[in-house]
Design a protein around this motif. Structure first.
Motif, PDB file in Angstrom:
ATOM      1  N   SER A  22      32.232  11.595  23.402  1.00  0.00           N
ATOM      2  CA  SER A  22      31.087  11.278  23.617  1.00  0.00           C
ATOM      3  C   SER A  22      31.027  11.479  25.045  1.00  0.00           C
ATOM      4  O   SER A  22      30.150  12.244  25.680  1.00  0.00           O
ATOM      5  N   PHE A  23      31.790  11.065  26.219  1.00  0.00           N
ATOM      6  CA  PHE A  23      32.049  11.662  27.499  1.00  0.00           C
ATOM      7  C   PHE A  23      32.054  13.131  27.660  1.00  0.00           C
ATOM      8  O   PHE A  23      31.518  13.369  28.736  1.00  0.00           O
ATOM      9  N   VAL A  24      32.783  13.624  26.789  1.00  0.00           N
ATOM     10  CA  VAL A  24      32.884  14.979  27.041  1.00  0.00           C
ATOM     11  C   VAL A  24      31.498  15.840  26.897  1.00  0.00           C
ATOM     12  O   VAL A  24      31.017  16.725  27.557  1.00  0.00           O
ATOM     13  N   GLY A  25      30.937  15.443  25.917  1.00  0.00           N
ATOM     14  CA  GLY A  25      29.725  15.810  25.446  1.00  0.00           C
ATOM     15  C   GLY A  25      28.591  15.568  26.439  1.00  0.00           C
ATOM     16  O   GLY A  25      27.690  16.439  26.855  1.00  0.00           O
ATOM     17  N   LEU A  26      28.488  14.444  27.216  1.00  0.00           N
ATOM     18  CA  LEU A  26      27.676  13.887  28.122  1.00  0.00           C
ATOM     19  C   LEU A  26      28.113  14.807  29.504  1.00  0.00           C
ATOM     20  O   LEU A  26      27.134  15.362  30.125  1.00  0.00           O
ATOM     21  N   PHE A  27      29.182  15.022  29.799  1.00  0.00           N
ATOM     22  CA  PHE A  27      29.574  15.869  31.012  1.00  0.00           C
ATOM     23  C   PHE A  27      29.173  17.289  30.564  1.00  0.00           C
ATOM     24  O   PHE A  27      28.580  17.985  31.537  1.00  0.00           O
ATOM     25  N   ILE A  28      29.414  17.875  29.586  1.00  0.00           N
ATOM     26  CA  ILE A  28      28.818  19.341  29.290  1.00  0.00           C
ATOM     27  C   ILE A  28      27.357  19.271  29.382  1.00  0.00           C
ATOM     28  O   ILE A  28      26.963  20.270  30.176  1.00  0.00           O
ATOM     29  N   ALA A  29      26.697  18.292  29.151  1.00  0.00           N
ATOM     30  CA  ALA A  29      25.187  18.365  29.030  1.00  0.00           C
ATOM     31  C   ALA A  29      24.761  18.346  30.290  1.00  0.00           C
ATOM     32  O   ALA A  29      23.847  18.995  30.691  1.00  0.00           O
ATOM     33  N   ILE A  30      25.405  17.510  31.342  1.00  0.00           N
ATOM     34  CA  ILE A  30      25.091  17.306  32.860  1.00  0.00           C
ATOM     35  C   ILE A  30      25.258  18.700  33.472  1.00  0.00           C
ATOM     36  O   ILE A  30      24.473  19.118  34.331  1.00  0.00           O
ATOM     37  N   VAL A  31      26.485  19.284  33.068  1.00  0.00           N
ATOM     38  CA  VAL A  31      26.601  20.594  33.838  1.00  0.00           C
ATOM     39  C   VAL A  31      25.871  21.586  33.272  1.00  0.00           C
ATOM     40  O   VAL A  31      25.212  22.311  34.023  1.00  0.00           O
ATOM     41  N   ILE A  32      25.361  21.773  32.125  1.00  0.00           N
ATOM     42  CA  ILE A  32      24.111  22.514  31.456  1.00  0.00           C
ATOM     43  C   ILE A  32      22.990  22.606  32.119  1.00  0.00           C
ATOM     44  O   ILE A  32      22.320  23.285  32.709  1.00  0.00           O
ATOM     45  N   TYR A  33      22.610  20.973  32.479  1.00  0.00           N
ATOM     46  CA  TYR A  33      21.499  20.843  33.075  1.00  0.00           C
ATOM     47  C   TYR A  33      21.388  21.262  34.616  1.00  0.00           C
ATOM     48  O   TYR A  33      20.214  21.868  35.059  1.00  0.00           O
ATOM     49  N   ALA A  34      22.414  21.164  35.213  1.00  0.00           N
ATOM     50  CA  ALA A  34      22.696  21.530  36.619  1.00  0.00           C
ATOM     51  C   ALA A  34      22.655  22.922  36.778  1.00  0.00           C
ATOM     52  O   ALA A  34      22.071  23.411  38.044  1.00  0.00           O
ATOM     53  N   LEU A  35      23.044  23.681  35.600  1.00  0.00           N
ATOM     54  CA  LEU A  35      23.119  25.136  35.909  1.00  0.00           C
ATOM     55  C   LEU A  35      21.933  25.928  35.296  1.00  0.00           C
ATOM     56  O   LEU A  35      21.790  27.009  35.194  1.00  0.00           O
ATOM     57  N   TRP A  36      21.250  25.275  34.833  1.00  0.00           N
ATOM     58  CA  TRP A  36      20.069  26.010  33.934  1.00  0.00           C
ATOM     59  C   TRP A  36      19.102  26.442  34.955  1.00  0.00           C
ATOM     60  O   TRP A  36      18.625  25.917  35.983  1.00  0.00           O
ATOM     61  N   PRO A  37      18.490  27.911  34.873  1.00  0.00           N
ATOM     62  CA  PRO A  37      17.952  28.374  35.788  1.00  0.00           C
ATOM     63  C   PRO A  37      16.726  27.841  36.257  1.00  0.00           C
ATOM     64  O   PRO A  37      16.141  27.866  37.386  1.00  0.00           O
ATOM     65  N   ARG A  38      15.818  27.251  35.021  1.00  0.00           N
ATOM     66  CA  ARG A  38      14.516  26.570  35.576  1.00  0.00           C
ATOM     67  C   ARG A  38      14.822  25.395  36.602  1.00  0.00           C
ATOM     68  O   ARG A  38      13.692  25.214  37.262  1.00  0.00           O
ATOM     69  N   ASN A  39      15.634  24.722  36.682  1.00  0.00           N
ATOM     70  CA  ASN A  39      16.092  23.751  37.528  1.00  0.00           C
ATOM     71  C   ASN A  39      16.493  23.902  38.916  1.00  0.00           C
ATOM     72  O   ASN A  39      16.727  23.249  39.736  1.00  0.00           O
ATOM     73  N   GLN A  40      16.733  25.402  39.173  1.00  0.00           N
ATOM     74  CA  GLN A  40      17.325  25.705  40.331  1.00  0.00           C
ATOM     75  C   GLN A  40      16.332  25.509  41.664  1.00  0.00           C
ATOM     76  O   GLN A  40      16.892  25.215  42.749  1.00  0.00           O
ATOM     77  N   ALA A  41      15.004  25.589  41.467  1.00  0.00           N
ATOM     78  CA  ALA A  41      14.131  25.522  42.682  1.00  0.00           C
ATOM     79  C   ALA A  41      14.433  24.019  42.984  1.00  0.00           C
ATOM     80  O   ALA A  41      14.215  23.587  44.161  1.00  0.00           O
ATOM     81  N   VAL A  42      14.236  23.139  42.072  1.00  0.00           N
ATOM     82  CA  VAL A  42      14.492  21.688  42.416  1.00  0.00           C
ATOM     83  C   VAL A  42      15.785  21.263  43.180  1.00  0.00           C
ATOM     84  O   VAL A  42      15.764  20.627  44.119  1.00  0.00           O
TER      85      VAL A  42
END
Length: 54
Positions: A22-42
């Protein structure tokens, strides 16, 4: 003494089989969110916040 070992084994099995993935999946989800191109401007705007003069 045998009951204590049994409870310890159950707790250890629960941690390794449920919480760790569960925590590995949560960590991967956070990393994907942080690196997603749409969130770069924010994130770029937030990184300049300490340097901004109000």
């Amino acid at each position: 003494m045998k009951a204590i070992l049994t409870v310890h084994n159950i707790a250890s099995d629960l941690v390794t089989s449920v919480w760790t993935p569960s925590f590995v999946g949560l960590f991967i989800a956070i990393v994907i969110y942080a690196l997603w191109p749409r969130n770069q401007a924010v994130f770029d705007q937030a990184s300049r916040m300490p340097l901004r003069e109000d």
